[in-house]
Design a protein around this motif. Structure first.
Motif, short mmCIF file in Angstrom:
data_model
loop_
_atom_site.label_atom_id
_atom_site.label_comp_id
_atom_site.label_asym_id
_atom_site.label_seq_id
_atom_site.Cartn_x
_atom_site.Cartn_y
_atom_site.Cartn_z
N LYS A 133 0.86 -1.19 0.00
CA LYS A 133 0.00 0.00 0.00
C LYS A 133 0.89 1.23 0.00
O LYS A 133 1.66 1.46 0.93
N THR A 138 1.79 4.89 0.56
CA THR A 138 1.34 6.01 1.39
C THR A 138 2.14 7.26 1.05
O THR A 138 3.22 7.18 0.44
N ASP A 157 4.56 -3.07 -7.83
CA ASP A 157 4.47 -2.04 -6.79
C ASP A 157 5.50 -0.93 -7.02
O ASP A 157 5.23 0.24 -6.73
N GLU A 164 4.02 1.34 -9.42
CA GLU A 164 3.04 2.21 -8.77
C GLU A 164 3.73 3.41 -8.12
O GLU A 164 3.25 4.54 -8.19
#
Length: 450
Positions: A5, A7, A37, A40
């Motif tokens: 995830k 942040t 990832d 991303e």
């Protein structure tokens, strides 16, 4: 494995390490991060930070990351890399991914990058793929696969497979070809392991194998692979020679892109755009259908103007105009959405006439139920049975007509080779609004005797 995830704090830490050129800490921080990832993360960085990070990663991870980046981000990064640096990354990729990236490069740079590729066989395969239309099975396939000759014995087959498998990321199937390279069938790994080493492949291979032509549309390939639950499918040329294979990861991308395109068409967006695109690009994509909606609104207003006397004598009709228009639009969109889905999945059965009759009966049933409720409500509210009856009968008629239009238009567009998804958007809504209002006031005028 815990899902990654991203942040704001993590992204700020990455940017700070890049600014301070803390390459060692960056490498440690990203060592266990999946390349998807990492992509991303890079998508959220500015161009300078993104380029710095790409150059820092090891070659294998860099190449995989490039395939996952947003197209505009990847183009910006590649513009900051030399032909030799780009070629170094492409050497690590499967031919289909490498060809896709080369296809995005400026034309004056393509030949330079290809000439810098160290693996000449790899370069040859990439050049071969570039000649296919990107909207075809040939443009989607990869050259990496495992194939064996039907005239080999099992021992020779195993030796050749070992050599070929070094260049294949994942072996889904073993394909069997003849001396001319034509696809003959597939080989079961179990049969290979349980058969004498002297046995010829022609005696044990399975002749039945699903394949697609190089000119087949990606959407059709997706349907075939979905129908038969295939992880990979071989691709053959016009004379049946095995030239490549398409794997499920490429088909997932096709399905996602088609879903996004259909969703945008259904929402009245005529071009492929993203939220981060410029205001000008977004305006060009949206304005045509908004203009259609404007014309529809003007048309509806003109129709209402023709019934000015009716509305002045029966003002209550005016209050139900939005309801009639909304029901017409909703029913039309529902019907067209079901048709578009059926056409996309190729599971519509029966004749067009039968489909229209079924949808008409369905709309009649739904319209009757809703009209009965509306009749009761309007009668209690206004106390005029005749007016309530006119509104209710109009609702039934509008529902049936909207259902027929919503069913027929996608079928008509499909027959004409036009994407039927366009029918689920403002096209259906606007047309049904106009027809709905015309039918509404025409029926009211007849029933109320004006």
């Amino acid at each position: 494995m815990i899902p990654f995830k991203l942040t704001e704090e993590y992204l700020a830490e990455i940017e700070q390490l890049i600014d301070n050129q803390q390459d060692g800490q960056l490498s440690v921080l990203l060592a266990e991060v999946h390349y998807a990832d990492v992509a991303e993360i890079i998508n959220e960085l500015d161009e300078d930070h993104a380029t710095y990070l790409i150059k820092l990663l090891d070659s294998e991870k860099t190449s995989e990351t490039l395939t996952e980046l947003d197209v505009d981000v990847r183009e910006a990064i590649l513009a900051n890399l030399s032909a030799k640096e780009i070629a170094g990354e492409l050497d690590e990729l499967d031919t289909d991914d490498a060809a896709d990236i080369i296809g995005e490069l400026p034309k004056n740079m393509v030949q330079e990058v290809i000439s810098e590729l160290e693996d000449r066989e790899h370069a040859k395969h990439i050049v071969d793929l570039l000649r296919y239309d990107e909207n075809s099975a040939g443009g989607l396939m990869a050259k990496e696969l495992v194939k064996v000759n039907e005239n080999w014995n099992v021992l020779t087959c195993v030796k050749e497979m070992r050599a070929q498998a070094e260049n294949v990321t994942r072996v889904h199937s073993i394909y069997v070809v003849d001396d001319e390279g034509k696809l003959k069938g597939r080989l079961s790994l179990k049969d290979l392991l349980t058969t004498s080493t002297k046995t010829h492949i022609s005696e044990v291979y399975i002749p039945k194998v699903d394949a697609v032509n190089v000119n087949e549309k990606p959407e059709e390939v997706a349907k075939i692979m979905s129908k038969y639950d295939l992880e990979a499918i071989p691709v053959v040329d016009e004379i049946g020679r095995l030239v490549g294979r398409i794997t499920i990861d490429d088909i997932v991308d096709v399905i996602r892109e088609e879903a996004e395109k259909d969703y945008q068409l259904a929402a009245g967006i005529s071009q492929d755009v993203e939220a981060d695109d410029s205001i000008w690009d977004l305006t060009r994509a949206r304005l045509p259908w908004l203009f259609l909606g404007l014309l529809g609104g003007v048309g509806a207003a003109a129709i209402m103007g023709g019934f000015e006397t009716l509305m002045s004598d029966y003002g209550v009709l005016f209050f139900f105009t939005p309801l009639i228009a909304a029901m017409a639009g909703n029913v039309g969109v529902q019907s067209s959405a079901i048709m578009v889905q059926g056409l996309a999945n190729d599971d519509l059965k029966g004749s067009v006439g039968g489909r229209l009759i079924k949808e008409m009966l369905l709309a009649l049933l739904n319209g009757t139920v809703l009209a009965s409720i509306l009749l009761f409500f309007t009668w209690l509210w206004k106390g005029s049975f005749l007016t309530s009856l006119a509104i209710s009968i109009s609702l039934i008629t509008v529902t049936v007509v909207a259902g027929i239009i919503g069913t027929f238009i996608p079928l008509f567009l499909h027959k004409r080779g036009i994407d039927p998804a366009i029918a689920t958007g403002p096209f259906i809504t606007t047309s049904n609004d106009i027809f709905g209002i015309l039918i509404y006031f025409s029926i009211a005028k007849v029933i109320l005797g004006i």
